[in-house]
Scaffold this motif. Structure first.
Motif, mmCIF file in Angstrom:
data_model
loop_
_atom_site.group_PDB
_atom_site.id
_atom_site.type_symbol
_atom_site.label_atom_id
_atom_site.label_comp_id
_atom_site.label_asym_id
_atom_site.label_seq_id
_atom_site.Cartn_x
_atom_site.Cartn_y
_atom_site.Cartn_z
ATOM 1 N N HIS A 91 34.582 50.734 30.828
ATOM 2 C CA HIS A 91 35.772 50.027 30.341
ATOM 3 C C HIS A 91 35.423 48.603 29.956
ATOM 4 O O HIS A 91 35.894 48.088 28.939
ATOM 5 C CB HIS A 91 36.853 50.048 31.436
ATOM 6 C CG HIS A 91 38.105 49.308 31.009
ATOM 7 N ND1 HIS A 91 38.919 49.754 29.972
ATOM 8 C CD2 HIS A 91 38.661 48.162 31.474
ATOM 9 C CE1 HIS A 91 39.912 48.898 29.824
ATOM 10 N NE2 HIS A 91 39.776 47.928 30.737
ATOM 11 N N GLU A 92 34.599 47.959 30.742
ATOM 12 C CA GLU A 92 34.087 46.623 30.441
ATOM 13 C C GLU A 92 32.572 46.685 30.574
ATOM 14 O O GLU A 92 32.034 46.570 31.677
ATOM 15 C CB GLU A 92 34.667 45.577 31.387
ATOM 16 C CG GLU A 92 36.160 45.347 31.199
ATOM 17 C CD GLU A 92 36.664 44.238 32.109
ATOM 18 O OE1 GLU A 92 35.845 43.694 32.883
ATOM 19 O OE2 GLU A 92 37.860 43.908 32.029
ATOM 20 N N ARG A 94 28.745 46.128 31.061
ATOM 21 C CA ARG A 94 28.074 45.047 31.757
ATOM 22 C C ARG A 94 26.618 45.023 31.321
ATOM 23 O O ARG A 94 26.035 46.031 30.925
ATOM 24 C CB ARG A 94 28.161 45.235 33.275
ATOM 25 C CG ARG A 94 29.615 45.217 33.781
ATOM 26 C CD ARG A 94 29.674 45.230 35.294
ATOM 27 N NE ARG A 94 29.124 44.039 35.902
ATOM 28 C CZ ARG A 94 29.797 42.880 36.025
ATOM 29 N NH1 ARG A 94 31.036 42.797 35.579
ATOM 30 N NH2 ARG A 94 29.241 41.825 36.593
ATOM 31 N N THR A 120 25.337 39.980 33.559
ATOM 32 C CA THR A 120 26.603 39.896 32.790
ATOM 33 C C THR A 120 27.163 38.484 32.788
ATOM 34 O O THR A 120 27.544 37.923 31.734
ATOM 35 C CB THR A 120 27.626 40.869 33.371
ATOM 36 O OG1 THR A 120 27.082 42.198 33.312
ATOM 37 C CG2 THR A 120 28.937 40.813 32.557
#
Length: 839
Positions: A91-92, A94, A120
């Motif tokens: 979803h995000e 890294r 990140t």
């Protein structure tokens, strides 16, 4: 081999490394990239690896999958550990640094150890830094500011814009020292720049920004605004790094200079005009006044003026309610307005004020008003004085107008018969040609000359002659209709204008009737007087003929009637060849006379009316004809005008008169001035100024007499220009034959000549006629009111001279004092007159 067997074989090949005890994410990979063992930290990233599942590369973002697979392949080939940055999808996503190694390189199928380091946060921070740097760079470029960075180590950085400001390219040489750079700084700025840099390096906040001028590569100076600060210092506090920006403010400086100049001019204008400026804040209830307002309203410097107080108290009681109501109405409408009102000064005097005001809403919506006041008391007083003077002048003008009208009436009419005179006749003809007046398109001119009138005048005296002229005028009045027109044009000559419908029989009947009645005997003091009339008739049915030509045609017909025996009438006919031939012959002889130098001046001296001293000499043209002897101007000037040589004669007489004047001057007998006749046509000559400039005319020694004054009522631009030029040359202007219809009083009022000469016809009867004396006196008074000198012509007797002196005439001229004579006789007279004066 079954998968279980392969896994067991892989595990058998693992070096003795217990990854479970490691705190950072670590996993064992098969040679195909699948994860078969991961510690707790790795599992928190990848999830459960109980099943072999997909290859690790497939867990990455699409852009990193190929790079990871390639790294595995290289590791299998050369067994050297490798690292790369990857992003695990999710979803995000890294970012991680993946370190890959094969602890056992002896077996081809030995497992691969992978360690991940989460970067990140570092990557996000670097991205933010890059964005901030990009925004800063774009801002600097947009602001046209050049960046500079100077270190004590000698490292120097100057941006591209910094170079552009100075007309340089990034590759151009930078001054190597402060001294070399100062050579580029404007001489007037160098000391200040050094001081500013010194204070800036010291951290003085007042010198963070300073301005100076630096030489551009193109040779002109540019204004630079330098902003700088020391951001690094050594242990002793000395600056080791200074950064800043330079901005080209040349345009801003030019604008500031323009605004300063405008401000100075406005201040000067305000100071000179004496106006006062105010700005009122209605919500605050105050009005801010400048020094000008305080001076006008006599209020000392101090706090702002309160609305509804001081200013209202200064208003004149009669103006207060009107002014306050007008201000309130205009402010409510937000309309600019002007006003005039009075205030009461400290000393009780009344001052007059003029104002212009502009109400408006400011950016905060507050109601305000700005305006100016100025004291117009002196203007008002001057206006009142001018009004008073105007009233007095109008009263004087009314009286002068009465005199002028009376004189004009006299000038338009013959004093003896009461008939219109020549000027009135000319005006009537001009009126007819313009389609005005009561005469129709067809017109006939009857030129009437009295026969045997001279004999009556010579034998029975002027009284009898005057009686016959009066009788002739009555006969003309009795024989014409109300719309017809009769005039005496001089001596014993009359002209009658009659409506003409094309029937010559009507004209013949009128002419016969006039001739018949004038032939009847008339009684004068018991004496029977007989005279007759010869009439020349010219007519036209159209207005396209020149009125002068019509009169000339009638004159030719009159000449024919006289030649055919008098006491008769003749119509003008084109067949009058003889007269035309005579005129043509005379013109040819006149042209030859000019070539042979036969035109010369005679001089008639003029005398002071009080002292009889010689004050001038009129130059009169004469023609030394080889056959007919010396001819007067009446014999050839009209022909000269018709053939366009009158101006040449004028110029010739002037040149010869100036030469004679110089001879008299050398002998010490010269009159104060000479006067020469000049035609209206010459005054329209655009070359007049040039021709006069070639002559040695001493100021005040020459006067021009205007032979034809009809132009005074028209005053075209060429005439007025030449008259102005004559005044600049100090050449006086005189009007000749004044009062007989040749000169216009209206034109006289407009022109204001130096001198006017009253015609001999008005002077002749002054010993015997009270009316003539009154008329002459009126003319003299009008002239004196206009500061014009007066010369009387036709002074025949001592009685004439005595009366004219008493009436206030300035100068005298006539046969009773001196006849026109040539140069030698005039010289002899001047010598004798000089001796008499000395005696």
């Amino acid at each position: 081999m079954r998968p279980e067997a392969a896994t067991q074989k892989q595990r058998a090949l693992e070096p003795h490394i217990d990854i479970a005890t490691l705190v950072w994410p670590v996993a064992w990979l098969n040679i195909d990239g699948t994860v078969y063992q991961a510690n707790h930290a790795m599992q928190s990233i990848l999830g459960s690896v109980a099943d072999a599942g997909p290859g690790f590369a497939e867990r990455l973002v699409a852009s990193d999958q190929a790079a990871f697979t390639l790294a595995l392949g290289r590791l299998m080939m050369d067994a050297a550990p490798t690292t790369l940055e990857i992003q695990i999808s999710g979803h995000e996503p890294r970012s991680y640094i993946a370190a890959l190694a094969r602890p056992d390189t002896t077996a081809v199928t030995a497992p691969i150890l992978m360690q991940l380091t989460d970067v990140t946060a570092i990557r996000q921070e670097l991205k933010a830094v890059a964005e901030r740097e990009s925004r800063w760079n774009h801002a600097l470029v947009s602001a046209v500011s050049g960046v500079w960075d100077q270190r004590s180590t000698g490292e120097l950085y100057y941006s591209e814009v910094w170079h552009q400001i100075r007309g340089m390219t990034p590759g151009d040489r930078i001054p190597a020292s402060t001294e070399e750079w100062l050579e580029l700084v404007h001489p007037q700025d160098r000391d200040r720049v050094l001081h500013s840099i010194e204070r800036q390096n010291a951290g003085d906040p007042d010198y963070t920004v300073f301005q100076y001028r630096e030489l551009h590569r193109d040779g002109h100076y540019v204004w630079i605004e330098c902003r700088g600060a020391c951001i690094e210092r050594d242990s002793e506090g000395q600056p080791t790094r200074i950064v800043g920006t330079d901005t080209d403010i040349t345009a801003r400086k030019a604008q500031e200079e323009w605004q300063e100049g405008l401000s100075r001019r406005l201040k000067l204008a305000v100071d000179i005009s004496g106006i006062g400026i105010f700005e009122t804040d209605f919500e605050a209830g105050i009005s801010e006044w400048d020094e000008g307002m305080r001076r006008i309203f006599e209020v000392e410097s101090g706090p702002d003026v309160q609305i509804g107080g001081f200013w209202e108290s200064k208003l004149h009681p009669e103006d207060r309610s009107r002014i306050i109501a007008n201000v309130e109405a205009k402010v409510a409408e937000l309309k600019p307005f002007a006003d005039n009102y009075r205030i009461i000064a400290r000393d009780g005097s009344i001052r007059y004020i003029r104002s212009n005001s502009l109400p408006f809403l400011d950016h905060e919506g507050r109601l305000r008003m700005i305006g100016v006041n100025w004291d117009v008391t002196e203007d008002q007083r001057l206006r009142q004085e001018l009004e008073r003077q105007k009233t007095l002048a109008e009263a004087r003008n009314v009286e002068l107008e009465r005199t002028r009208i009376a004189a004009e009436q006299s000038a338009l009419h013959d004093y003896l018969t009461g008939l219109p005179n020549r000027r009135y006749l000319e005006a009537k003809l001009d009126e007819w040609r313009a389609g005005q007046g009561n005469l129709g398109a067809g017109i006939a001119a009857l030129h009437i000359d009295l026969d045997r009138f001279k004999q009556i005048n010579d034998t029975l005296g002027h009284g009898a002659g005057d009686a016959m002229l009066t009788l002739a005028a009555k006969i003309l009045r009795d024989n014409i209709r109300g719309r017809d027109f009769a005039a005496r044009i001089g001596g014993d000559e009359f002209v009658v204008l009659i409506d003409y419908d094309g029937t010559t029989a009507t004209l013949a009947a009128i002419a016969n009737r006039i001739i018949a009645q004038m032939r009847q005997p008339a009684d004068y003091n018991g004496q029977e007087c007989r005279f007759g009339a010869s009439i020349g008739i010219a007519h036209t049915l159209k207005r396209d003929i020149d009125p002068k030509q019509l009169l000339q045609n009638a004159d030719i017909a009159l000449y024919k009637a006289k030649n055919l025996g008098r006491n008769r009438f003749e119509f003008y006919a084109h067949a009058s060849r003889t007269m035309i031939a005579d005129a043509s012959r005379l013109s040819s002889e006149l042209l030859r006379a000019l070539e042979c130098d036969e035109i010369f001046p005679h001089y008639q001296l003029q005398f002071d009316a009080r002292t009889r001293a010689v004050v001038g000499a009129e130059c009169l043209a004469r023609w030394r004809h080889p056959v007919r002897g010396v001819l007067g101007p009446d014999m050839f000037l009209s022909t000269a005008e018709d053939y366009g040589v009158l101006d040449q004669i004028d110029r010739l007489i002037l040149e010869k008169a100036l030469a004679d004047l110089e001879r008299w001057r050398s002998e010490g007998i010269a009159p104060p001035k000479i006067s020469v006749n000049v035609s209206a046509r010459r005054l329209t000559d655009p070359d007049l100024a040039r021709s006069l400039a070639d002559l040695d005319i001493k100021p005040g020694t020459v006067s021009f007499e205007l032979l034809e004054s009809v132009f005074l009522d028209r005053q075209d631009a060429a005439v007025m220009s030449n008259l102005d030029m004559l005044r600049r040359l100090a050449v006086d202007i005189e009007i000749d034959d004044f009062g007989t219809g040749h000169a216009s009083i209206v034109g006289l009022l407009n022109l204001k000549p130096t001198t006017l000469k009253i015609d001999r016809q008005l002077i002749e009867q002054i010993p015997d006629s009270q009316e003539q004396r009154i008329l002459v006196k009126s003319i003299i008074q009008i002239a004196r009111s206009l500061k014009i000198r007066v010369t009387a012509e036709g002074v025949e007797t001592e009685e004439h001279a005595r009366i004219l002196r008493r009436l206030g005439c300035d100068m005298l001229q006539g046969y009773g004092l001196a006849r026109p004579v040539g140069f030698e006789e005039a010289s002899a007279f001047l010598r004798s007159h000089k001796k008499s004066a000395q005696a």
